[in-house]
Enzyme design. Sequence first.
Site, PDB file in Angstrom:
ATOM      1  N   LYS A  79       0.841  -1.192   0.000  1.00  0.00           N
ATOM      2  CA  LYS A  79       0.000   0.000   0.000  1.00  0.00           C
ATOM      3  C   LYS A  79       0.876   1.241   0.000  1.00  0.00           C
ATOM      4  O   LYS A  79       1.768   1.382   0.836  1.00  0.00           O
ATOM      5  CB  LYS A  79      -0.916   0.035   1.222  1.00  0.00           C
ATOM      6  CG  LYS A  79      -1.810   1.286   1.286  1.00  0.00           C
ATOM      7  CD  LYS A  79      -2.712   1.270   2.500  1.00  0.00           C
ATOM      8  CE  LYS A  79      -2.018   1.700   3.780  1.00  0.00           C
ATOM      9  NZ  LYS A  79      -1.747   3.166   3.817  1.00  0.00           N
ATOM     10  N   ASP A  91      -3.526   4.349  -1.785  1.00  0.00           N
ATOM     11  CA  ASP A  91      -4.460   4.751  -0.728  1.00  0.00           C
ATOM     12  C   ASP A  91      -4.437   6.272  -0.557  1.00  0.00           C
ATOM     13  O   ASP A  91      -3.768   6.797   0.331  1.00  0.00           O
ATOM     14  CB  ASP A  91      -4.049   4.046   0.572  1.00  0.00           C
ATOM     15  CG  ASP A  91      -4.918   4.421   1.753  1.00  0.00           C
ATOM     16  OD1 ASP A  91      -6.080   4.808   1.552  1.00  0.00           O
ATOM     17  OD2 ASP A  91      -4.417   4.307   2.902  1.00  0.00           O
ATOM     18  N   LYS A 122      -7.570   8.136  -0.774  1.00  0.00           N
ATOM     19  CA  LYS A 122      -8.858   8.511  -0.169  1.00  0.00           C
ATOM     20  C   LYS A 122      -9.444   9.787  -0.781  1.00  0.00           C
ATOM     21  O   LYS A 122      -9.764  10.734  -0.074  1.00  0.00           O
ATOM     22  CB  LYS A 122      -8.724   8.674   1.341  1.00  0.00           C
ATOM     23  CG  LYS A 122      -8.149   7.477   2.078  1.00  0.00           C
ATOM     24  CD  LYS A 122      -8.066   7.754   3.580  1.00  0.00           C
ATOM     25  CE  LYS A 122      -7.473   6.593   4.338  1.00  0.00           C
ATOM     26  NZ  LYS A 122      -6.021   6.442   4.108  1.00  0.00           N
ATOM     27  N   ASP A 124     -13.936  14.811  -3.039  1.00  0.00           N
ATOM     28  CA  ASP A 124     -14.117  16.146  -3.611  1.00  0.00           C
ATOM     29  C   ASP A 124     -15.388  16.117  -4.449  1.00  0.00           C
ATOM     30  O   ASP A 124     -16.122  15.129  -4.441  1.00  0.00           O
ATOM     31  CB  ASP A 124     -12.887  16.526  -4.449  1.00  0.00           C
ATOM     32  CG  ASP A 124     -12.621  18.031  -4.454  1.00  0.00           C
ATOM     33  OD1 ASP A 124     -13.573  18.788  -4.713  1.00  0.00           O
ATOM     34  OD2 ASP A 124     -11.470  18.436  -4.210  1.00  0.00           O
ATOM     35  N   THR A 135     -10.194   3.690  10.902  1.00  0.00           N
ATOM     36  CA  THR A 135     -10.064   2.850  12.097  1.00  0.00           C
ATOM     37  C   THR A 135      -9.586   3.644  13.308  1.00  0.00           C
ATOM     38  O   THR A 135      -9.560   3.127  14.418  1.00  0.00           O
ATOM     39  CB  THR A 135      -9.100   1.672  11.841  1.00  0.00           C
ATOM     40  OG1 THR A 135      -7.866   2.174  11.312  1.00  0.00           O
ATOM     41  CG2 THR A 135      -9.715   0.689  10.855  1.00  0.00           C
ATOM     42  N   ARG A 163       2.902  -1.279  10.857  1.00  0.00           N
ATOM     43  CA  ARG A 163       3.967  -1.367  11.850  1.00  0.00           C
ATOM     44  C   ARG A 163       4.272  -2.762  12.378  1.00  0.00           C
ATOM     45  O   ARG A 163       5.447  -3.049  12.666  1.00  0.00           O
ATOM     46  CB  ARG A 163       3.652  -0.389  12.992  1.00  0.00           C
ATOM     47  CG  ARG A 163       3.973   1.048  12.618  1.00  0.00           C
ATOM     48  CD  ARG A 163       3.336   2.069  13.529  1.00  0.00           C
ATOM     49  NE  ARG A 163       1.901   2.182  13.259  1.00  0.00           N
ATOM     50  CZ  ARG A 163       1.174   3.247  13.573  1.00  0.00           C
ATOM     51  NH1 ARG A 163       1.736   4.286  14.165  1.00  0.00           N
ATOM     52  NH2 ARG A 163      -0.118   3.294  13.303  1.00  0.00           N
TER      53      ARG A 163
END
Length: 238
Positions: free
Chosen positions: A34, A61, A63, A66, A125, A217
């Site tokens: 990603k 990614d 997002k 608009d 999240t 991570r």
Amino acid sequence: MEKNRDVIIALDFKDKADTLSFLDRFTEEKPYVKIGMELFYGEGPEIVREIKARGHHIFLDLKLHDIPMTVRKAMRNLARLGVDMTNVHAAGTIDMMKAALEGLAEGAAECGRPAAKLIAVTQLTSTSEERMQKELLIDASINDTIVKYAQNTKEAGLAGVVCSPLEAAMVKEACGREFLTVTPGIRYPGAGVQDQVRVTSPADAKEIGTDYIVVGRPITAAEDPVAAYRKVCADFLG
């Protein structure tokens, strides 16, 4: 038809050097990765092209959120990068999501390649129900909001949504088994959750039945990222 389950590594690095140094450690695998805002805005489209040329599948990614015409034109440009998956915010409305899908199709046709899968973010999240209701003034529960956004996404013709693993089952129930769920918020028990709120382990995500998990991570910050990646794959893919 059962969808492929897969593990996507979030390349949340500050620059190209750190990113490629990380990927160089994978000598036997070509993980699905990603590319998010930090890396894309820092390095531009060329980082996408370079990683794609190395043989990786890419979830871009960004997002997008608009007005429909702006998103359509942006997606038309992004389609030229040849990524495998990209996304918008479901809060941008059904019309915006339809426009995004049209832009992707236009850009892909111009390049003679298949269009990327398009999915929509329901709620991040990092968002709790309390914050959603108090700060965003959304009175519905977080579960009801996510399901409604998923239904809007399906109506717009998109392939699926980004949601936490905790909501994947209810999204599947509302939208069907073929509707994709792509789930960040993957952590092992006892590990810090950092800025995530709604989290589960890879094994729990597998049990819930999500299609893709996005892991950052727990892999990228591990002492041995390749071993960590293989463990996540084993836990999720079985």
